[in-house]
Write an enzyme that holds these catalytic residues in place. Structure first.
Site, mmCIF file in Angstrom:
data_model
loop_
_atom_site.group_PDB
_atom_site.id
_atom_site.type_symbol
_atom_site.label_atom_id
_atom_site.label_comp_id
_atom_site.label_asym_id
_atom_site.label_seq_id
_atom_site.Cartn_x
_atom_site.Cartn_y
_atom_site.Cartn_z
ATOM 1 C CB THR A 34 5.044 5.694 -5.545
ATOM 2 O OG1 THR A 34 4.560 4.817 -4.577
ATOM 3 C CG2 THR A 34 6.483 6.322 -5.294
ATOM 4 C CG ASN A 113 -0.604 2.218 4.763
ATOM 5 O OD1 ASN A 113 -0.225 3.375 5.200
ATOM 6 N ND2 ASN A 113 0.695 1.625 4.345
ATOM 7 C CD GLN A 141 -4.580 1.190 2.290
ATOM 8 O OE1 GLN A 141 -5.357 0.048 2.228
ATOM 9 N NE2 GLN A 141 -3.373 0.735 1.672
ATOM 10 C CB SER A 161 -2.633 3.290 -5.835
ATOM 11 O OG SER A 161 -1.787 2.416 -6.636
ATOM 12 C CB ALA A 162 -6.001 1.073 -10.313
ATOM 13 C CG HIS A 163 -2.161 -1.790 -6.637
ATOM 14 N ND1 HIS A 163 -1.885 -2.616 -5.378
ATOM 15 C CD2 HIS A 163 -1.561 -0.686 -6.488
ATOM 16 C CE1 HIS A 163 -0.922 -1.755 -4.799
ATOM 17 N NE2 HIS A 163 -0.782 -0.582 -5.526
ATOM 18 C CB THR A 199 2.669 7.523 -24.901
ATOM 19 O OG1 THR A 199 3.038 8.158 -25.652
ATOM 20 C CG2 THR A 199 1.226 6.815 -25.290
ATOM 21 C CB CYS A 288 4.276 -1.018 -0.162
ATOM 22 S SG CYS A 288 2.492 -0.642 -0.332
HETATM 23 N N1 PLP Z 1 0.180 5.381 -0.286
HETATM 24 C C1 PLP Z 1 -0.491 4.410 0.430
HETATM 25 C C2 PLP Z 1 -1.447 4.664 1.766
HETATM 26 C C3 PLP Z 1 -0.303 3.021 0.097
HETATM 27 O O1 PLP Z 1 -0.994 1.971 0.848
HETATM 28 C C4 PLP Z 1 0.511 2.773 -1.195
HETATM 29 C C5 PLP Z 1 0.844 1.359 -1.420
HETATM 30 O O2 PLP Z 1 0.213 0.376 -0.768
HETATM 31 C C6 PLP Z 1 1.036 3.960 -1.831
HETATM 32 C C7 PLP Z 1 1.051 5.036 -1.360
HETATM 33 C C8 PLP Z 1 1.945 3.575 -3.133
HETATM 34 O O3 PLP Z 1 1.126 3.062 -3.798
HETATM 35 P P1 PLP Z 1 1.613 2.510 -5.485
HETATM 36 O O4 PLP Z 1 2.245 1.286 -4.906
HETATM 37 O O5 PLP Z 1 0.386 2.628 -6.275
HETATM 38 O O6 PLP Z 1 2.744 3.587 -5.626
#
Ligand code: PLP
Length: 345
Positions: A34, A113, A141, A161-163, A199, A288
């Site tokens: 994000t 996504n 993705q 995004s790492a997760h 930081t 999300c």
């Molecule tokens: N962009 C896409 C395509 C996503 O699938 C997501 C979250 O799943 C995001 C952005 C947002 O990522 P974050 O939750 O790391 O901010």
């Protein structure tokens, strides 16, 4: 002690850079995608506003992009949102036609996504550059799941995004091609070459690099495994259920392990809760945003139809899933769908 932390961060930066075809100093750590999307879009728009005020994107982007673009519209920028076809793809012709001399930036995600469609990012970046515009891609993705190379594709900014690749939550990065300018969103220190004050989150950054390395090293094996499980799942669905629809599925390449499927006799919300009770986590709409019960903007954009959209769930298989897990999902789906159909008579 400070030096030890700094070395760990710089090592992680170089490692991430080399895994996506960048150099370490083109990687800017953020709190997630994000923030990376916000930094790329607002940062580039404000840095380039004297050259033009027009941005091109598409209707099926994640809200992190769409809401940022809406904010920019409120600041006087003009955004063209391109329509997509039934697979979620924009027409390259429409894309090129939408770019004009005021266009400073285009943003198209690497893979969707919700429906899993993979976009031809390299081709679109070339079109954008041909007309003097920069190109951003939200690759959340794609990274760690399919090959991503910023040099080969030519993108200027890339969010991750790492997760989404088995790393920690709350950490991500933005690739910023060397030499490009961005206005930073935060005022403060000069960390991250001045692009992102504050930081660094050392432990999460190291965790993110480790996760990406491990995913990239096993990518071929992971893709083969996920493709095998997906075939098992879809074969099972085909055998047990009638009238099933796969929104967005066609000729375009799809993310491995990704199944977006509609069971027309069931509501997605009902399916989601009943599968949850059986210990199976799926999503309806965007993961999300699972509290949002409105019809997904992506399914709307591909013209999936209201009934299909209301009954669509997404099953994302991961590298730790097995064929036994697929059998468990199929048995659970069978029990739920049969019970629902019986109740309806
Ligand atoms: N962009 C896409 C395509 C996503 O699938 C997501 C979250 O799943 C995001 C952005 C947002 O990522 P974050 O939750 O790391 O901010």
């Amino acid at each position: 002690m400070g030096r030890e932390a700094l070395n760990a961060v710089e090592e992680a930066r170089d490692q991430i850079g080399s895994l996506i075809g960048a150099s370490g100093d083109e990687i800017c750590f953020t709190s997630g995608a994000t923030e990376a999307d916000n930094l790329a879009l607002k940062g580039a728009a404000f840095a380039l506003r004297k050259q033009g005020r027009h941005i091109v994107s598409q209707r099926t982007e994640h809200k992190a992009v769409l809401d940022t673009l809406a904010y920019l519209e409120g600041c006087g920028f003009e955004v063209t949102y391109l329509d997509v076809d039934a697979e979620g793809l924009i027409s390259p012709k429409d894309f090129e036609a939408a770019i004009h001399k005021e266009t400073i930036l285009a943003s198209v995600m690497a893979a969707n996504n919700e429906i899993g469609t993979i976009n031809p990012i390299g081709e679109l970046a070339t079109f954008a550059h041909g007309h003097g515009a920069l190109f951003h891609t939200d690759a959340v993705q794609a990274i760690g799941h399919i090959p991503v190379d910023v040099r080969a594709s030519g993108v200027d900014f890339l969010s991750a995004s790492a997760h989404k690749f088995n790393g920690p939550k709350g950490i991500g990065f933005l690739f910023i091609r060397k030499g490009l300018k961005l206005d930073s969103l935060l005022d403060g220190g000069q960390q991250e070459r001045g692009f992102r004050a504050g930081t660094e989150n050392v432990a999460s950054i190291v965790g993110m690099a480790t996760a990406l390395k491990s995913n990239c090293e096993c990518m071929d094996k992971n893709i083969a495994h996920l493709n095998k499980l997906t075939s098992l799942l879809r074969d099972g669905i085909g055998k047990f259920f009638k009238g099933v629809v796969y929104p967005g599925v066609g000729e375009a390449p799809q993310l491995p392990g990704f199944t977006c499927v509609s069971f027309p006799t069931c509501s997605a919300e009902g399916l989601l809760h009943m599968l949850d009770l059986k210990g199976i986590a799926v999503s309806a709409g965007a993961a999300c945003d699972s509290k949002n019960t409105q019809i997904s903007h992506v399914l709307k954009a591909i013209n999936a139809g209201k009934d299909v959209a209301r009954s669509t769930i997404r099953i994302s298989l991961g590298i730790e899933n097995t064929s036994d897990d697929v059998a468990t999902i199929l048995a659970a789906l069978r029990a739920i769908v049969c019970a629902t159909e019986k109740l309806r008579g």
